[in-house]
Design an enzyme around this catalytic site. Structure first.
Site, PDB file in Angstrom:
ATOM      1  N   GLY A   1       0.830  -1.211   0.000  1.00 38.05           N
ATOM      2  CA  GLY A   1       0.000   0.000   0.000  1.00 38.05           C
ATOM      3  C   GLY A   1       0.857   1.250   0.000  1.00 38.05           C
ATOM      4  O   GLY A   1       1.764   1.380   0.823  1.00 38.05           O
ATOM      5  N   ALA A   2       0.548   2.171  -0.943  1.00 34.62           N
ATOM      6  CA  ALA A   2       1.334   3.411  -1.048  1.00 34.62           C
ATOM      7  C   ALA A   2       0.489   4.616  -0.650  1.00 34.62           C
ATOM      8  O   ALA A   2       0.516   5.657  -1.292  1.00 34.62           O
ATOM      9  CB  ALA A   2       1.878   3.576  -2.457  1.00 34.62           C
ATOM     10  N   GLY A   3      -0.302   4.451   0.421  1.00 38.07           N
ATOM     11  CA  GLY A   3      -1.043   5.593   0.979  1.00 38.07           C
ATOM     12  C   GLY A   3      -0.175   6.266   2.021  1.00 38.07           C
ATOM     13  O   GLY A   3       1.056   6.206   1.962  1.00 38.07           O
ATOM     14  N   TYR A   4      -0.821   6.900   3.009  1.00 36.29           N
ATOM     15  CA  TYR A   4      -0.057   7.616   4.035  1.00 36.29           C
ATOM     16  C   TYR A   4       0.871   6.670   4.787  1.00 36.29           C
ATOM     17  O   TYR A   4       2.051   6.935   4.963  1.00 36.29           O
ATOM     18  CB  TYR A   4      -1.003   8.289   5.027  1.00 36.29           C
ATOM     19  CG  TYR A   4      -1.792   9.387   4.398  1.00 36.29           C
ATOM     20  CD1 TYR A   4      -1.216  10.618   4.167  1.00 36.29           C
ATOM     21  CD2 TYR A   4      -3.104   9.182   4.003  1.00 36.29           C
ATOM     22  CE1 TYR A   4      -1.925  11.629   3.560  1.00 36.29           C
ATOM     23  CE2 TYR A   4      -3.829  10.186   3.403  1.00 36.29           C
ATOM     24  CZ  TYR A   4      -3.239  11.409   3.179  1.00 36.29           C
ATOM     25  OH  TYR A   4      -3.939  12.406   2.572  1.00 36.29           O
TER      26      TYR A   4
ATOM     27  N   VAL B   1      -2.645  -6.518  -4.348  1.00 39.26           N
ATOM     28  CA  VAL B   1      -2.432  -7.615  -3.388  1.00 39.26           C
ATOM     29  C   VAL B   1      -3.738  -8.388  -3.265  1.00 39.26           C
ATOM     30  O   VAL B   1      -4.788  -7.807  -3.006  1.00 39.26           O
ATOM     31  CB  VAL B   1      -2.015  -7.062  -2.006  1.00 39.26           C
ATOM     32  CG1 VAL B   1      -1.888  -8.183  -0.991  1.00 39.26           C
ATOM     33  CG2 VAL B   1      -0.726  -6.265  -2.115  1.00 39.26           C
TER      34      VAL B   1
ATOM     35  N   GLU C   1     -17.414  16.743   5.007  1.00 36.03           N
ATOM     36  CA  GLU C   1     -16.436  17.402   4.131  1.00 36.03           C
ATOM     37  C   GLU C   1     -16.910  17.352   2.673  1.00 36.03           C
ATOM     38  O   GLU C   1     -16.768  18.310   1.926  1.00 36.03           O
ATOM     39  CB  GLU C   1     -15.059  16.747   4.275  1.00 36.03           C
ATOM     40  CG  GLU C   1     -14.403  17.060   5.616  1.00 36.03           C
ATOM     41  CD  GLU C   1     -12.878  16.980   5.560  1.00 36.03           C
ATOM     42  OE1 GLU C   1     -12.374  15.949   5.084  1.00 36.03           O
ATOM     43  OE2 GLU C   1     -12.223  17.938   5.989  1.00 36.03           O
TER      44      GLU C   1
ATOM     45  N   ASP D   1      -5.498   2.246   8.433  1.00 31.63           N
ATOM     46  CA  ASP D   1      -6.908   1.848   8.568  1.00 31.63           C
ATOM     47  C   ASP D   1      -7.088   0.338   8.753  1.00 31.63           C
ATOM     48  O   ASP D   1      -8.171  -0.110   9.136  1.00 31.63           O
ATOM     49  CB  ASP D   1      -7.703   2.304   7.336  1.00 31.63           C
ATOM     50  CG  ASP D   1      -7.885   3.817   7.292  1.00 31.63           C
ATOM     51  OD1 ASP D   1      -7.367   4.516   8.181  1.00 31.63           O
ATOM     52  OD2 ASP D   1      -8.558   4.296   6.359  1.00 31.63           O
TER      53      ASP D   1
ATOM     54  N   ALA E   1      -5.535   9.632   8.977  1.00 31.81           N
ATOM     55  CA  ALA E   1      -4.221   9.778   8.351  1.00 31.81           C
ATOM     56  C   ALA E   1      -3.195  10.164   9.415  1.00 31.81           C
ATOM     57  O   ALA E   1      -2.030   9.780   9.350  1.00 31.81           O
ATOM     58  CB  ALA E   1      -4.291  10.844   7.265  1.00 31.81           C
TER      59      ALA E   1
ATOM     60  N   LYS F   1      -6.490  23.993   8.209  1.00 32.47           N
ATOM     61  CA  LYS F   1      -6.739  22.819   7.361  1.00 32.47           C
ATOM     62  C   LYS F   1      -5.752  22.792   6.182  1.00 32.47           C
ATOM     63  O   LYS F   1      -5.160  21.758   5.870  1.00 32.47           O
ATOM     64  CB  LYS F   1      -8.182  22.866   6.845  1.00 32.47           C
ATOM     65  CG  LYS F   1      -8.581  21.692   5.978  1.00 32.47           C
ATOM     66  CD  LYS F   1      -8.836  20.458   6.788  1.00 32.47           C
ATOM     67  CE  LYS F   1      -9.257  19.289   5.943  1.00 32.47           C
ATOM     68  NZ  LYS F   1      -9.360  18.060   6.724  1.00 32.47           N
TER      69      LYS F   1
HETATM   70  P1  FAD Z   1      -4.615   4.914   2.459  1.00 35.93           P
HETATM   71  O1  FAD Z   1      -3.971   6.243   2.629  1.00 35.93           O
HETATM   72  O2  FAD Z   1      -6.039   4.898   2.007  1.00 35.93           O
HETATM   73  O3  FAD Z   1      -3.723   4.074   1.451  1.00 35.93           O
HETATM   74  C1  FAD Z   1      -4.016   2.761   1.062  1.00 35.93           C
HETATM   75  C2  FAD Z   1      -3.174   2.428  -0.152  1.00 35.93           C
HETATM   76  O4  FAD Z   1      -3.275   1.032  -0.440  1.00 35.93           O
HETATM   77  C3  FAD Z   1      -3.592   3.167  -1.422  1.00 35.93           C
HETATM   78  O5  FAD Z   1      -2.448   3.615  -2.108  1.00 35.93           O
HETATM   79  C4  FAD Z   1      -4.316   2.095  -2.249  1.00 35.93           C
HETATM   80  O6  FAD Z   1      -4.259   2.305  -3.632  1.00 35.93           O
HETATM   81  C5  FAD Z   1      -3.534   0.851  -1.845  1.00 35.93           C
HETATM   82  N1  FAD Z   1      -4.290  -0.400  -1.976  1.00 35.93           N
HETATM   83  C6  FAD Z   1      -5.545  -0.649  -1.524  1.00 35.93           C
HETATM   84  N2  FAD Z   1      -5.860  -1.933  -1.756  1.00 35.93           N
HETATM   85  C7  FAD Z   1      -4.811  -2.490  -2.366  1.00 35.93           C
HETATM   86  C8  FAD Z   1      -4.535  -3.804  -2.851  1.00 35.93           C
HETATM   87  N3  FAD Z   1      -5.403  -4.802  -2.739  1.00 35.93           N
HETATM   88  N4  FAD Z   1      -3.327  -4.028  -3.416  1.00 35.93           N
HETATM   89  C9  FAD Z   1      -2.414  -3.035  -3.535  1.00 35.93           C
HETATM   90  N5  FAD Z   1      -2.613  -1.785  -3.089  1.00 35.93           N
HETATM   91  C10 FAD Z   1      -3.798  -1.514  -2.511  1.00 35.93           C
HETATM   92  N6  FAD Z   1      -7.835  11.533   8.238  1.00 35.93           N
HETATM   93  C11 FAD Z   1      -7.256  12.541   8.928  1.00 35.93           C
HETATM   94  O7  FAD Z   1      -6.375  12.300   9.781  1.00 35.93           O
HETATM   95  N7  FAD Z   1      -7.617  13.852   8.718  1.00 35.93           N
HETATM   96  C12 FAD Z   1      -8.528  14.209   7.774  1.00 35.93           C
HETATM   97  O8  FAD Z   1      -8.822  15.396   7.591  1.00 35.93           O
HETATM   98  C13 FAD Z   1      -9.147  13.168   7.010  1.00 35.93           C
HETATM   99  N8  FAD Z   1     -10.026  13.477   6.018  1.00 35.93           N
HETATM  100  C14 FAD Z   1     -10.526  12.473   5.236  1.00 35.93           C
HETATM  101  C15 FAD Z   1     -11.368  12.834   4.155  1.00 35.93           C
HETATM  102  C16 FAD Z   1     -11.868  11.843   3.317  1.00 35.93           C
HETATM  103  C17 FAD Z   1     -12.740  12.250   2.161  1.00 35.93           C
HETATM  104  C18 FAD Z   1     -11.528  10.477   3.546  1.00 35.93           C
HETATM  105  C19 FAD Z   1     -12.065   9.406   2.617  1.00 35.93           C
HETATM  106  C20 FAD Z   1     -10.714  10.118   4.616  1.00 35.93           C
HETATM  107  C21 FAD Z   1     -10.203  11.116   5.462  1.00 35.93           C
HETATM  108  N9  FAD Z   1      -9.331  10.790   6.530  1.00 35.93           N
HETATM  109  C22 FAD Z   1      -8.776  11.809   7.269  1.00 35.93           C
HETATM  110  C23 FAD Z   1      -8.969   9.397   6.822  1.00 35.93           C
HETATM  111  C24 FAD Z   1      -7.626   9.041   6.165  1.00 35.93           C
HETATM  112  O9  FAD Z   1      -7.655   9.372   4.797  1.00 35.93           O
HETATM  113  C25 FAD Z   1      -7.287   7.563   6.347  1.00 35.93           C
HETATM  114  O10 FAD Z   1      -7.393   7.224   7.692  1.00 35.93           O
HETATM  115  C26 FAD Z   1      -5.850   7.303   5.827  1.00 35.93           C
HETATM  116  O11 FAD Z   1      -5.787   7.536   4.438  1.00 35.93           O
HETATM  117  C27 FAD Z   1      -5.392   5.877   6.160  1.00 35.93           C
HETATM  118  O12 FAD Z   1      -4.092   5.686   5.668  1.00 35.93           O
HETATM  119  P2  FAD Z   1      -3.661   4.251   5.123  1.00 35.93           P
HETATM  120  O13 FAD Z   1      -2.228   4.353   4.792  1.00 35.93           O
HETATM  121  O14 FAD Z   1      -4.125   3.204   6.065  1.00 35.93           O
HETATM  122  O15 FAD Z   1      -4.550   4.054   3.806  1.00 35.93           O
END
Ligand code: FAD
Length: 399
Positions: free
Chosen positions: A12-15, A82, A170, A297, A314, A374
């Protein structure tokens, strides 16, 4: 003879994933470990910004960046989905490539929508808080306006947001801010548009200070949003939603924002979980697997003061990533691991335009100052993953 270098794999390349990669690459040299990042797309997107492209107030390209530009060159990147983790065999199955073997794994695959058993969510509601989900919702919204011009069906201009939590508020903040412009573009009188926010709990923005909730609701109501609080949705259909009291709201667009569950890969891979989230140990590992870290998450950590899980954010994902990276280095170098302790600095929710509400430390902020905060938070998260250059390229103007 030299011992083989351990292979660290990050999913996963999220946060969570990107921050782990950046930090671990600083703490371990190429002599210490091989590092591989696996993610679905060749770009990272700012999940916390997605309400903006979803409502059409920001182009989706502003929220995404090429992974190759974010990670050090010695980190291998595999663009793939994955499918399953095999923690007993230290392997990961991918959709298009061969299995990848690891010595240490970090799972940061994010979340999917939680339906709470409501029928029809995945079939008929917009529920994907991903870059492609946002793109689809924005296109659909404009299509509904274009369709109304030809068929004059009122439901085409009815928007239902399920959930008055952070994401739902939001999103409606952005949509309601854009609505006058959309109406002008499509020659539609504003009074034809209906925007509902429907919430099962007894209040909007549960957990927020009541004064902030009132500020947000008043502002959104003045933009034409109608709240239905304490009103569970019992079904989503092709035509709209049916509420628990039997009322049907016909709507061309239903947006699902009632909360999340961990990525389904967690359940499929046999980790003990609660709604797709693994209750991790204090050092962020899966209880039965000493070489598997789970963050963001997909993880569940308990707030000892309230005895309830921290909501997935995040803010927590990035803080966990810092600790997971240090603990990976500790494992590789045979040092003791550190415990994770969240440091919640505050929460700010945008309401569209130059409006927001939030709490920074123990101080409540509204309107311009909240909006300023923000934008600074959004810029800080860019800085964490891509430094000053990325802030200059993609950052937001706080004024
Ligand atoms: P993510 O950042 O979602 O990254 C997951 C990554 O895994 C992505 O790159 C995705 O493409 C990849 N992935 C998923 N499934 C697969 C797979 N099967 N195989 C390979 N790759 C995969 N949090 C805050 O703290 N402050 C805020 O203001 C806030 N605002 C938000 C507003 C919105 C609209 C949303 C939807 C969420 C908000 N959040 C906020 C929550 C926050 O975005 C999440 O808690 C955070 O992104 C979690 O980080 P993560 O690294 O777990 O997942």
């Amino acid at each position: 003879m030299l011992a083989a270098k351990p292979h660290i794999v990050i999913l996963g390349a999220g946060y969570g994933g990107i921050v782990t990669v950046k930090r671990i690459a600083k703490q371990l040299s190429t002599n210490d470990a091989n590092i591989t990042l696996i993610s679905k797309h060749d770009y990272h997107y700012q999940t916390t910004w997605l309400h903006e492209p979803a409502a059409g107030t920001l182009h989706h390209d502003r929220t995404r960046m090429k992974i190759a530009d974010l990670i050090p060159s010695h980190v291998q990147f595999i663009e793939d989905e994955v499918v399953e983790i095999h923690p007993k065999e230290n392997k990961v199955s991918l959709k298009n490539n061969e299995q990848v073997t690891y010595d240490y794994l970090v799972t940061a695959l994010g979340s999917v929508a939680e339906t709470f058993g409501v029928e029809g969510v995945y079939e008929y509601a917009f529920n994907k808080w991903t870059l492609n989900g946002a793109r689809e919702l924005r296109e659909h919204t404009e299509y509904m306006f274009a369709k109304y011009n030809n068929e004059q069906k009122e439901e085409y201009l009815t928007f239902v947001v399920a959930g008055a939590g952070f994401t739902g508020i939001e999103y409606i903040g952005e949509l309601s801010e854009r609505m006058p412009e959309l109406c002008k573009e499509f020659d539609v009188p504003m009074n034809k548009v209906k925007m509902y926010v429907i919430e099962a709990a007894p209040t909007a923005l549960p957990g927020f200070d009541p004064e902030l909730v009132e500020y947000a609701m008043n502002l959104l109501e003045n933009r034409g949003v109608e709240f239905k609080i304490n009103m569970p949705i019992s079904k989503v259909t092709e035509d709209g939603v049916i509420l628990k009291d039997g009322t049907e709201i016909k709507a061309g667009t239903v947006i699902w924002a009632t909360g999340v569950r961990g990525n389904p890969v967690i359940e499929k891979s046999g980790f003990e979980n609660m709604r797709g989230r693994v209750k991790v140990t204090k050092d962020l590992r899966a209880p039965d697997y000493d070489n598997v870290f789970i963050i963001g998450d997909c993880s569940l950590i308990i707030n000892e003061q309230t005895d309830r899980p921290y909501p997935p954010t995040a803010q927590i994902a990035t803080q966990q990533a810092e600790v997971a990276a240090r603990n990976l280095a500790n494992l590789v170098k045979g040092r003791p691991l550190e415990e994770f302790q969240p440091d919640i600095k505050g929460t700010v929710a945008s309401l569209g335009g130059k409006e927001a509400i939030g709490v920074i430390g123990d101080k409540k902020v509204f309107g311009f100052s909240a909006n300023f905060m923000k934008k600074m938070i959004d810029n800080r998260s860019l800085w964490m993953i891509g430094g000053t250059g990325l802030v200059i390229k993609k950052g937001k103007n706080p004024f």
